[in-house]
Design a protein around this motif. Structure first.
Motif, PDB file in Angstrom:
ATOM      1  N   ARG A 199      61.526 -21.798 -17.977  1.00  0.00           N
ATOM      2  CA  ARG A 199      62.221 -21.723 -16.694  1.00  0.00           C
ATOM      3  C   ARG A 199      61.856 -22.912 -15.801  1.00  0.00           C
ATOM      4  O   ARG A 199      62.725 -23.546 -15.211  1.00  0.00           O
ATOM      5  CB  ARG A 199      61.859 -20.400 -16.011  1.00  0.00           C
ATOM      6  N   PHE A 200      60.571 -23.239 -15.724  1.00  0.00           N
ATOM      7  CA  PHE A 200      60.158 -24.359 -14.866  1.00  0.00           C
ATOM      8  C   PHE A 200      60.612 -25.689 -15.460  1.00  0.00           C
ATOM      9  O   PHE A 200      61.009 -26.603 -14.738  1.00  0.00           O
ATOM     10  CB  PHE A 200      58.642 -24.349 -14.661  1.00  0.00           C
ATOM     11  N   GLY A 204      49.706 -22.059  -5.285  1.00  0.00           N
ATOM     12  CA  GLY A 204      50.768 -21.707  -6.241  1.00  0.00           C
ATOM     13  C   GLY A 204      52.107 -22.386  -5.988  1.00  0.00           C
ATOM     14  O   GLY A 204      52.182 -23.562  -5.619  1.00  0.00           O
ATOM     15  N   GLY A 205      53.178 -21.592  -6.171  1.00  0.00           N
ATOM     16  CA  GLY A 205      54.535 -22.127  -6.117  1.00  0.00           C
ATOM     17  C   GLY A 205      54.870 -22.777  -4.779  1.00  0.00           C
ATOM     18  O   GLY A 205      55.645 -23.732  -4.730  1.00  0.00           O
ATOM     19  N   ARG A 258      42.774 -19.542 -13.418  1.00  0.00           N
ATOM     20  CA  ARG A 258      43.407 -18.390 -14.073  1.00  0.00           C
ATOM     21  C   ARG A 258      44.919 -18.529 -14.123  1.00  0.00           C
ATOM     22  O   ARG A 258      45.605 -17.690 -14.699  1.00  0.00           O
ATOM     23  CB  ARG A 258      43.080 -17.102 -13.302  1.00  0.00           C
ATOM     24  N   ARG A 259      45.456 -19.527 -13.529  1.00  0.00           N
ATOM     25  CA  ARG A 259      46.913 -19.621 -13.397  1.00  0.00           C
ATOM     26  C   ARG A 259      47.595 -20.263 -14.601  1.00  0.00           C
ATOM     27  O   ARG A 259      46.936 -20.735 -15.507  1.00  0.00           O
ATOM     28  CB  ARG A 259      47.252 -20.356 -12.098  1.00  0.00           C
ATOM     29  N   ASP A 260      48.933 -20.268 -14.562  1.00  0.00           N
ATOM     30  CA  ASP A 260      49.677 -20.628 -15.774  1.00  0.00           C
ATOM     31  C   ASP A 260      49.732 -22.124 -16.081  1.00  0.00           C
ATOM     32  O   ASP A 260      49.317 -22.558 -17.159  1.00  0.00           O
ATOM     33  CB  ASP A 260      51.082 -20.013 -15.781  1.00  0.00           C
ATOM     34  N   THR A 289      54.318 -13.830 -21.015  1.00  0.00           N
ATOM     35  CA  THR A 289      55.460 -14.113 -20.133  1.00  0.00           C
ATOM     36  C   THR A 289      55.471 -15.593 -19.766  1.00  0.00           C
ATOM     37  O   THR A 289      56.500 -16.144 -19.405  1.00  0.00           O
ATOM     38  CB  THR A 289      55.431 -13.303 -18.812  1.00  0.00           C
ATOM     39  N   ARG A 290      54.308 -16.220 -19.884  1.00  0.00           N
ATOM     40  CA  ARG A 290      54.231 -17.643 -19.536  1.00  0.00           C
ATOM     41  C   ARG A 290      55.087 -18.513 -20.445  1.00  0.00           C
ATOM     42  O   ARG A 290      55.476 -19.617 -20.068  1.00  0.00           O
ATOM     43  CB  ARG A 290      52.772 -18.100 -19.583  1.00  0.00           C
ATOM     44  N   ASP A 314      48.829 -14.226 -21.625  1.00  0.00           N
ATOM     45  CA  ASP A 314      50.006 -13.738 -20.912  1.00  0.00           C
ATOM     46  C   ASP A 314      51.271 -14.374 -21.486  1.00  0.00           C
ATOM     47  O   ASP A 314      51.673 -15.459 -21.084  1.00  0.00           O
ATOM     48  CB  ASP A 314      49.867 -14.084 -19.413  1.00  0.00           C
TER      49      ASP A 314
HETATM   50  N1  CTP Z   1      51.134 -17.041 -12.138  1.00  0.00           N
HETATM   51  C1  CTP Z   1      50.480 -17.194 -13.358  1.00  0.00           C
HETATM   52  N2  CTP Z   1      50.930 -16.559 -14.475  1.00  0.00           N
HETATM   53  C2  CTP Z   1      52.017 -15.743 -14.421  1.00  0.00           C
HETATM   54  C3  CTP Z   1      52.690 -15.563 -13.201  1.00  0.00           C
HETATM   55  C4  CTP Z   1      52.231 -16.232 -12.082  1.00  0.00           C
HETATM   56  O1  CTP Z   1      49.515 -17.901 -13.414  1.00  0.00           O
HETATM   57  N3  CTP Z   1      52.450 -15.124 -15.512  1.00  0.00           N
HETATM   58  C5  CTP Z   1      50.624 -17.720 -10.943  1.00  0.00           C
HETATM   59  C6  CTP Z   1      51.139 -19.143 -10.751  1.00  0.00           C
HETATM   60  O2  CTP Z   1      50.116 -19.901 -10.157  1.00  0.00           O
HETATM   61  C7  CTP Z   1      52.278 -18.988  -9.771  1.00  0.00           C
HETATM   62  C8  CTP Z   1      51.776 -17.859  -8.896  1.00  0.00           C
HETATM   63  O3  CTP Z   1      51.031 -17.014  -9.770  1.00  0.00           O
HETATM   64  O4  CTP Z   1      52.495 -20.150  -9.031  1.00  0.00           O
HETATM   65  C9  CTP Z   1      52.882 -17.062  -8.231  1.00  0.00           C
HETATM   66  O5  CTP Z   1      53.773 -16.637  -9.190  1.00  0.00           O
HETATM   67  P1  CTP Z   1      55.261 -16.239  -8.849  1.00  0.00           P
HETATM   68  O6  CTP Z   1      55.266 -15.464  -7.600  1.00  0.00           O
HETATM   69  O7  CTP Z   1      55.861 -15.645 -10.058  1.00  0.00           O
HETATM   70  O8  CTP Z   1      56.054 -17.510  -8.504  1.00  0.00           O
HETATM   71  P2  CTP Z   1      56.220 -19.023  -8.404  1.00  0.00           P
HETATM   72  O9  CTP Z   1      55.275 -19.830  -9.202  1.00  0.00           O
HETATM   73  O10 CTP Z   1      56.285 -19.327  -6.975  1.00  0.00           O
HETATM   74  O11 CTP Z   1      57.648 -19.230  -9.079  1.00  0.00           O
HETATM   75  P3  CTP Z   1      59.093 -18.978  -8.469  1.00  0.00           P
HETATM   76  O12 CTP Z   1      59.436 -20.268  -7.787  1.00  0.00           O
HETATM   77  O13 CTP Z   1      59.943 -18.721  -9.641  1.00  0.00           O
HETATM   78  O14 CTP Z   1      58.980 -17.826  -7.547  1.00  0.00           O
END
Ligand code: CTP
Length: 489
Positions: free
Chosen positions: A225-226, A41-42, A170-172, A218-219, A216
């Motif tokens: 934001r990204f 992830g992040g 499954r991720r965004d 919120t994405r 989702d």
């Molecule tokens: N994620 C997702 N869909 C969302 C939220 C999160 O798929 N609605 C997944 C993404 O892979 C993301 C991971 O969960 O990288 C972790 O999410 P989050 O903790 O919100 O943070 P970051 O991606 O690390 O973003 P930030 O730098 O803003 O904390």
């Protein structure tokens, strides 16, 4: 292309030594438990983009909770499991870096355990425990990649079915769907199934499948934001999917709590304004509530708000303001009370936050007008202090951003930097020493002494003591008069 990439050198170079060793330790633990372990992830995204992000998310292909338990043991920390989701969080005393330790030794395992209460047998242990107690805590989120939860088309070759791949799918966005393997033999192996490497090179935000925003919503806000944080571009197909999801009314399906959480994350960014502008492009602000729709006047205020907030932060003034309060005040503009209340309801504010926000807004509007009166008719520092001291810092910054004249702005900044922290140089004890028993008169006298100090009428402690004497005589005379006239007189 499926060429393997190993980012061990990047990890070593860009992470604090403590975090690098932590990754190695997690990998060794994976080896011992015979499970593949990945950072995901992040964390991975930000390593690759060269931004420090120390929030570690780990995915285990196997029993994540058992792994977390073993990790907590190893680190001398504790673990909280979520059995329903097979996730856990490990919390442990953060490791000190080499520099802080002042030597080259890195602990290979946990710091010494806390001694049992009353056990004074080992001073060195007690002292180490004391230091451990002062150290900040660190957390690692652990998740389980669960292949059994997905249905695969029978024709897929088995090699494509690894559970880490399904977890990432499954991720965004592609940039958030990368992993780094941590197991010893594979340490640093970058796992990118979905073309994240190419997207990072092209600086583009791209989803993994066409239902992502519907699954989702919120994405949608995360994409914005990204995009702004990394100066990327939401891809053309991704943009079509966002517009499509909005047209399907997906914003309305978002719960107030999740929506507010996402908005707060945007307002916490370094530069929320481009995000806000982008939300307006997509008409998202109106979809949240019509009152929030942007217009040029609001945009001016928001720009000014950002400047003022920046100024406040540069001076390290406290308390730290909540950015969301500022930006939301700005977005509500001159809206009617009931519309603002409706916004707070859409965002599912708690009763207290709702009340605080609505009160702040009302107070700010009132003081905005009073401030002009004060400038015309009063101009005293005590008057300014009386006006602004009941207002939360967010409200004061908002007033500063909306100030009509440069003069008004200067007065508010003077209040924030000079007046706000002022106290009288005498205390209740001094009044006590004058032979007066404590009571409501104390507060009144001290307030008037402070006012005199701010107005330069009683600068020294001696002058303030004189004034207090005088005021107490006045108070006593008033009490005597009240006693004579009697109640209701
Ligand atoms: N994620 C997702 N869909 C969302 C939220 C999160 O798929 N609605 C997944 C993404 O892979 C993301 C991971 O969960 O990288 C972790 O999410 P989050 O903790 O919100 O943070 P970051 O991606 O690390 O973003 P930030 O730098 O803003 O904390």
């Amino acid at each position: 292309s499926r060429r393997e990439k190993n980012i061990r050198p990047l990890l070593q170079e860009r992470l604090p030594d403590t975090h690098f060793r932590l990754l190695e330790l997690a990998g060794r633990l994976g080896d011992r438990l015979d499970v593949p372990v990945y950072a995901v992830g992040g964390f991975v995204r930000d390593i690759l983009l060269g931004r420090p992000n120390l929030d570690l998310d780990v995915v285990v292909e196997g029993d994540g909770i058992a792994f977390a338990r073993a990790l907590a043991d190893e680190l001398g920390g504790r673990m909280r499991a979520h059995h329903k989701f097979k996730t856990a969080v490990v919390i442990f005393p953060a490791w000190e870096s080499e520099r802080q330790r002042g030597d080259n030794g890195i602990p290979d395992a946990a710091p010494p355990a806390l001694p049992v209460a009353g056990d004074a047998s080992n001073e060195a242990t007690a002292e180490a425990a004391h230091r451990a107690a002062e150290r900040p805590e660190q957390r690692i989120d652990v998740a389980t990649a669960r292949p059994e939860y997905y249905e695969y088309p029978a024709a897929l070759p088995t090699v494509e079915l690894s559970s880490i791949k399904m977890d990432l799918y499954r991720r965004d966005f592609t940039i958030n769907a990368q992993a780094v393997q941590l197991n010893g033999a594979h340490f640093g192996r970058l796992v990118d199934f979905f073309g994240a490497q190419r997207d990072m090179k092209d600086k583009v935000i791209r989803v993994l499948h066409s239902l992502s925003f519907v699954e989702d919503p919120t994405r949608i806000l995360r994409a914005i934001r990204f995009e702004k944080r990394y100066d990327f571009r939401i891809g053309a197909q991704c943009e079509r999917l966002i517009k499509n999801a909005l047209q399907l009314g997906m914003m309305d399906r978002l719960s107030g709590a999740r929506l507010f959480h996402e908005l707060k994350l945007i307002f916490d960014e370094k530069a929320p304004l481009p995000c806000i502008r982008r939300m307006e492009d997509y008409d998202i602000l109106r979809l949240i509530h019509p009152l929030l729709k942007l217009n040029p006047a609001k945009m001016d205020v928001l720009t000014e708000l950002e400047r003022v907030l920046h100024w406040y932060r540069l001076l390290y003034l406290s308390p730290a303001p909540e950015p969301w309060m500022l930006y939301l005040l700005g977005l509500c503009g001159n809206g009617k009370y009931l519309d603002v209340a409706a916004v707070t309801d859409r965002l599912a504010f708690s009763r207290k936050v709702r009340q605080d926000f609505l009160t702040l807004r009302e107070n700010v509007r009132e003081v905005y007008n009073l401030l002009n009166l004060w400038m015309q008719r009063d101009g005293s520092m005590s008057g300014l202090n009386n006006l602004l001291s009941p207002i939360a810092p967010e409200g004061i910054l908002y007033l500063m951003a909306r100030a009509k004249t440069e003069d008004a702005r200067k007065h508010i900044s003077y209040y924030l930097t000079r007046l706000r922290g002022e106290t009288p140089d005498i205390t209740g004890n001094d009044l006590l020493a004058m032979g007066i028993s404590a009571g409501p008169a104390y507060g009144r006298v001290l307030r008037r002494v402070l006012a005199a100090k701010l107005d330069g009428l009683a600068r020294t402690r001696a002058a303030q003591l004189d004034l207090a004497h005088e005021l107490l005589r006045e108070e006593t005379a008033r009490e005597a008069l009240a006693a004579e006239v009697g109640p209701g007189g």
